[in-house]
Design a protein around this motif. Sequence first.
Motif, PDB file in Angstrom:
ATOM      1  N   CYS A  17     -13.351 -59.133  -5.503  1.00 55.33           N
ATOM      2  CA  CYS A  17     -12.635 -58.049  -6.036  1.00 55.33           C
ATOM      3  C   CYS A  17     -12.576 -58.219  -7.577  1.00 55.33           C
ATOM      4  CB  CYS A  17     -11.036 -57.862  -5.257  1.00 55.33           C
ATOM      5  SG  CYS A  17     -10.156 -59.341  -6.024  1.00 55.33           S
ATOM      6  N   PRO A  18     -12.522 -56.979  -8.453  1.00 55.81           N
ATOM      7  CA  PRO A  18     -12.270 -56.872  -9.790  1.00 55.81           C
ATOM      8  C   PRO A  18     -11.351 -58.171 -10.277  1.00 55.81           C
ATOM      9  CG  PRO A  18     -12.556 -54.850  -8.743  1.00 55.81           C
ATOM     10  CD  PRO A  18     -12.330 -55.507  -7.832  1.00 55.81           C
ATOM     11  N   GLU A  19     -10.109 -57.839  -9.741  1.00 55.25           N
ATOM     12  CA  GLU A  19      -9.257 -58.767 -10.284  1.00 55.25           C
ATOM     13  C   GLU A  19      -9.399 -60.407 -10.138  1.00 55.25           C
ATOM     14  OE1 GLU A  19      -8.756 -56.509  -7.855  1.00 55.25           O
ATOM     15  OE2 GLU A  19      -7.233 -55.191  -8.448  1.00 55.25           O
ATOM     16  N   GLN A  20     -10.002 -60.620  -8.858  1.00 49.25           N
ATOM     17  CA  GLN A  20     -10.498 -62.132  -8.801  1.00 49.25           C
ATOM     18  C   GLN A  20     -11.751 -62.367  -9.841  1.00 49.25           C
ATOM     19  OE1 GLN A  20      -9.099 -64.547  -6.506  1.00 49.25           O
ATOM     20  NE2 GLN A  20     -10.443 -65.666  -7.796  1.00 49.25           N
ATOM     21  N   LYS A  21     -12.654 -61.459  -9.771  1.00 56.27           N
ATOM     22  CA  LYS A  21     -13.800 -61.750 -10.644  1.00 56.27           C
ATOM     23  C   LYS A  21     -13.098 -61.997 -12.258  1.00 56.27           C
ATOM     24  CE  LYS A  21     -17.311 -59.243  -8.653  1.00 56.27           C
ATOM     25  NZ  LYS A  21     -18.336 -58.216  -8.593  1.00 56.27           N
ATOM     26  N   ALA A  22     -12.029 -61.298 -12.702  1.00 55.47           N
ATOM     27  CA  ALA A  22     -11.399 -61.371 -13.819  1.00 55.47           C
ATOM     28  C   ALA A  22     -10.754 -62.943 -13.979  1.00 55.47           C
ATOM     29  CB  ALA A  22     -10.422 -60.613 -14.127  1.00 55.47           C
ATOM     30  N   VAL A  23     -10.233 -63.203 -12.835  1.00 52.15           N
ATOM     31  CA  VAL A  23      -9.586 -64.559 -13.033  1.00 52.15           C
ATOM     32  C   VAL A  23     -10.793 -65.574 -12.995  1.00 52.15           C
ATOM     33  CG1 VAL A  23      -8.271 -66.315 -11.625  1.00 52.15           C
ATOM     34  CG2 VAL A  23      -7.500 -63.831 -11.826  1.00 52.15           C
ATOM     35  N   ASP A  24     -11.806 -65.464 -12.321  1.00 48.40           N
ATOM     36  CA  ASP A  24     -13.044 -66.344 -12.183  1.00 48.40           C
ATOM     37  C   ASP A  24     -13.566 -66.624 -13.616  1.00 48.40           C
ATOM     38  OD1 ASP A  24     -12.438 -66.907  -9.631  1.00 48.40           O
ATOM     39  OD2 ASP A  24     -14.042 -65.568  -8.814  1.00 48.40           O
ATOM     40  N   LYS A  25     -13.523 -65.129 -14.418  1.00 50.31           N
ATOM     41  CA  LYS A  25     -14.045 -65.249 -15.615  1.00 50.31           C
ATOM     42  C   LYS A  25     -13.320 -65.933 -16.892  1.00 50.31           C
ATOM     43  CE  LYS A  25     -16.517 -63.584 -19.292  1.00 50.31           C
ATOM     44  NZ  LYS A  25     -16.062 -64.051 -20.223  1.00 50.31           N
ATOM     45  N   ILE A  26     -12.030 -65.827 -16.526  1.00 51.94           N
ATOM     46  CA  ILE A  26     -10.976 -66.445 -17.608  1.00 51.94           C
ATOM     47  C   ILE A  26     -11.146 -68.164 -17.375  1.00 51.94           C
ATOM     48  CG2 ILE A  26      -8.577 -66.671 -18.115  1.00 51.94           C
ATOM     49  CD1 ILE A  26      -8.273 -63.862 -17.573  1.00 51.94           C
ATOM     50  N   THR A  27     -11.317 -68.366 -15.761  1.00 56.76           N
ATOM     51  CA  THR A  27     -11.417 -69.732 -15.447  1.00 56.76           C
ATOM     52  C   THR A  27     -12.488 -70.646 -16.056  1.00 56.76           C
ATOM     53  OG1 THR A  27     -10.318 -69.195 -13.501  1.00 56.76           O
ATOM     54  CG2 THR A  27     -11.517 -71.421 -13.512  1.00 56.76           C
ATOM     55  N   ALA A  28     -13.688 -69.691 -16.058  1.00 57.62           N
ATOM     56  CA  ALA A  28     -15.056 -70.325 -16.420  1.00 57.62           C
ATOM     57  C   ALA A  28     -14.840 -70.060 -18.236  1.00 57.62           C
ATOM     58  CB  ALA A  28     -16.163 -69.161 -16.142  1.00 57.62           C
ATOM     59  N   ASP A  29     -14.246 -69.323 -18.736  1.00 57.50           N
ATOM     60  CA  ASP A  29     -14.012 -69.630 -20.202  1.00 57.50           C
ATOM     61  C   ASP A  29     -13.161 -70.688 -20.539  1.00 57.50           C
ATOM     62  OD1 ASP A  29     -15.370 -67.173 -20.418  1.00 57.50           O
ATOM     63  OD2 ASP A  29     -13.806 -66.024 -20.806  1.00 57.50           O
ATOM     64  N   ILE A  30     -12.242 -71.036 -19.716  1.00 56.13           N
ATOM     65  CA  ILE A  30     -11.210 -72.085 -20.177  1.00 56.13           C
ATOM     66  C   ILE A  30     -12.340 -73.447 -19.824  1.00 56.13           C
ATOM     67  CG2 ILE A  30      -9.384 -73.759 -18.935  1.00 56.13           C
ATOM     68  CD1 ILE A  30      -8.093 -70.941 -18.437  1.00 56.13           C
ATOM     69  N   THR A  31     -12.920 -73.495 -18.846  1.00 54.90           N
ATOM     70  CA  THR A  31     -14.089 -74.686 -18.498  1.00 54.90           C
ATOM     71  C   THR A  31     -14.859 -74.953 -19.654  1.00 54.90           C
ATOM     72  OG1 THR A  31     -13.768 -74.400 -16.052  1.00 54.90           O
ATOM     73  CG2 THR A  31     -15.723 -75.558 -16.948  1.00 54.90           C
ATOM     74  N   ALA A  32     -15.402 -73.750 -20.098  1.00 57.24           N
ATOM     75  CA  ALA A  32     -16.397 -73.724 -21.227  1.00 57.24           C
ATOM     76  C   ALA A  32     -15.369 -74.364 -22.661  1.00 57.24           C
ATOM     77  CB  ALA A  32     -16.831 -72.491 -21.746  1.00 57.24           C
ATOM     78  N   GLU A  33     -14.120 -74.028 -22.758  1.00 57.13           N
ATOM     79  CA  GLU A  33     -13.372 -74.376 -23.710  1.00 57.13           C
ATOM     80  C   GLU A  33     -13.253 -75.876 -23.696  1.00 57.13           C
ATOM     81  OE1 GLU A  33     -12.649 -72.803 -26.601  1.00 57.13           O
ATOM     82  OE2 GLU A  33     -13.916 -71.052 -26.121  1.00 57.13           O
ATOM     83  N   ARG A  34     -12.922 -76.196 -22.481  1.00 61.04           N
ATOM     84  CA  ARG A  34     -12.681 -77.545 -22.251  1.00 61.04           C
ATOM     85  C   ARG A  34     -13.773 -78.728 -22.647  1.00 61.04           C
ATOM     86  NH1 ARG A  34      -7.545 -78.632 -20.519  1.00 61.04           N
ATOM     87  NH2 ARG A  34      -6.326 -76.930 -19.541  1.00 61.04           N
ATOM     88  N   ALA A  35     -14.796 -78.083 -22.147  1.00 63.01           N
ATOM     89  CA  ALA A  35     -16.248 -78.826 -22.429  1.00 63.01           C
ATOM     90  C   ALA A  35     -16.513 -78.786 -23.815  1.00 63.01           C
ATOM     91  CB  ALA A  35     -17.432 -77.852 -21.986  1.00 63.01           C
ATOM     92  N   LYS A  36     -16.070 -78.195 -24.842  1.00 60.51           N
ATOM     93  CA  LYS A  36     -16.029 -78.266 -26.194  1.00 60.51           C
ATOM     94  C   LYS A  36     -15.252 -79.150 -26.685  1.00 60.51           C
ATOM     95  CE  LYS A  36     -16.868 -73.383 -27.171  1.00 60.51           C
ATOM     96  NZ  LYS A  36     -16.534 -71.875 -27.768  1.00 60.51           N
ATOM     97  N   ILE A  37     -13.781 -79.361 -25.952  1.00 62.07           N
ATOM     98  CA  ILE A  37     -13.056 -80.412 -26.283  1.00 62.07           C
ATOM     99  C   ILE A  37     -13.788 -81.812 -25.869  1.00 62.07           C
ATOM    100  CG2 ILE A  37     -10.884 -81.601 -25.486  1.00 62.07           C
ATOM    101  CD1 ILE A  37     -10.569 -79.436 -27.472  1.00 62.07           C
ATOM    102  N   ASP A  38     -14.400 -81.816 -24.499  1.00 60.78           N
ATOM    103  CA  ASP A  38     -14.968 -83.073 -24.314  1.00 60.78           C
ATOM    104  C   ASP A  38     -16.104 -83.555 -25.418  1.00 60.78           C
ATOM    105  OD1 ASP A  38     -13.451 -83.285 -22.051  1.00 60.78           O
ATOM    106  OD2 ASP A  38     -15.094 -82.098 -20.695  1.00 60.78           O
ATOM    107  N   ALA A  39     -16.926 -82.274 -25.987  1.00 62.46           N
ATOM    108  CA  ALA A  39     -17.854 -82.853 -26.852  1.00 62.46           C
ATOM    109  C   ALA A  39     -17.240 -83.166 -28.277  1.00 62.46           C
ATOM    110  CB  ALA A  39     -18.674 -81.475 -27.054  1.00 62.46           C
TER     111      ALA A  39
END
Length: 406
Positions: A17-39
């Motif tokens: 559903c669109p709401e879940q996709k939005a949550v998943d997109k934000i979660t993916a963005d958070i994961t990407a930002e955390r990857a930057k922190i790891d780098a």
Amino acid sequence: MPENPELEAQRAALQKCPEQKAVDKITADITAERAKIDALDAKNAALKEQRKELYDKRDALNVEVEAAKKERDSANAAKAELLEGSKKLGAVRRARIAAMAEAREKMPHPPKGKESDEEYIARNMAAIDADIKKVEETLRLGKGVSLREEKQLVKKASQLEQSRKYVREYEAKYRAFAEIKDRTARPDNDALSAVRERGDAAHKVFKVKNAERKAVFDALKDIQKQFEDQKGERDAIFGRIRELNAARKEAKKAVDVKWAEWKKDLETHKEQQREQMKEERAREAEARKKRREEEARRERMQLPFEAELPLCDQLTDYLNRLAKKKGKVNHALTVFGDFEKVSLAPPAKKEDIPACLEQVAARKKHYQEMRARKKAEVEKALAEEAKAAAAAEASGAATSAAAGEA
């Protein structure tokens, strides 16, 4: 536990559903930002290692720079000592030259041409000695010398002695000057060159090592700047993560409502399945109970001496056939076993056959009576159990009806 196709379809729909996709997109963005922190953490660790190496190099260079500085200062001190010694010697030399010049003013005769100080002193001393000798000789003879002239001669002799004293004073000044005359007013060139070379070499090392140390300091400053830049970048990333977490929390509200409804339906489905399984287990338990009861009934209905009765008939037939045979009685080994099963012994001779037939018949009758007695007992017990079960069933039905009315 079997799955509900409808619930599975609902779950698949919720996951897309669109709401879940939005949550998943934000979660993916958070994961990407955390990857930057790891780098950044990895880069930070590498910078720390570089900084440690630079600290070690800086400490080693500090030791070398300090050693070169001490060597340079030591050489400069030695050079200054040489120059100061030369300066003091020059002052002494000038003072003694001035003292000679002052004493020379009192000499009776001025120097001539390029005569040496030795010749100058000797000439003055010889002239004074000659004049004194002449005055003494005139005074000793005393001829044609008036009192006034005599006084003048005595005065002259006194003046000549004073002049001798001046010459000796000049000679002493000269001798004092001669002590240092051959010592140059400049420092020893070899010694001065040596300390200068020492100082220059130490200064060269100092400059090289100091330049290396400055390069290390510059590198440390650059690393510190990178640390500061990383801190700013890290703070910015954490700021974005906080914003994303807040956005995800807000986006999850609508999704959580739908998932809560789905989980409620799932729990209802599971409860229904549990009830069904409970009923199935109860039915299976009841079936197992009935099977056990049936097996027990069959076991109880099984009458004794099932094998012995036909064996008695077989033994009767065997004895009848044996009585018709001629000759001695001779039994097979199996016959002894069969008779033993009914607790009897086979006849040893033909005369014993009739009695043995009666024993077999009596044994068969005993078995039949025991079976009839056992059957009556079982049938009575089964009737009583059926009666008790019917009474219990009637009592349970009455209790259920009463509970239903209540």
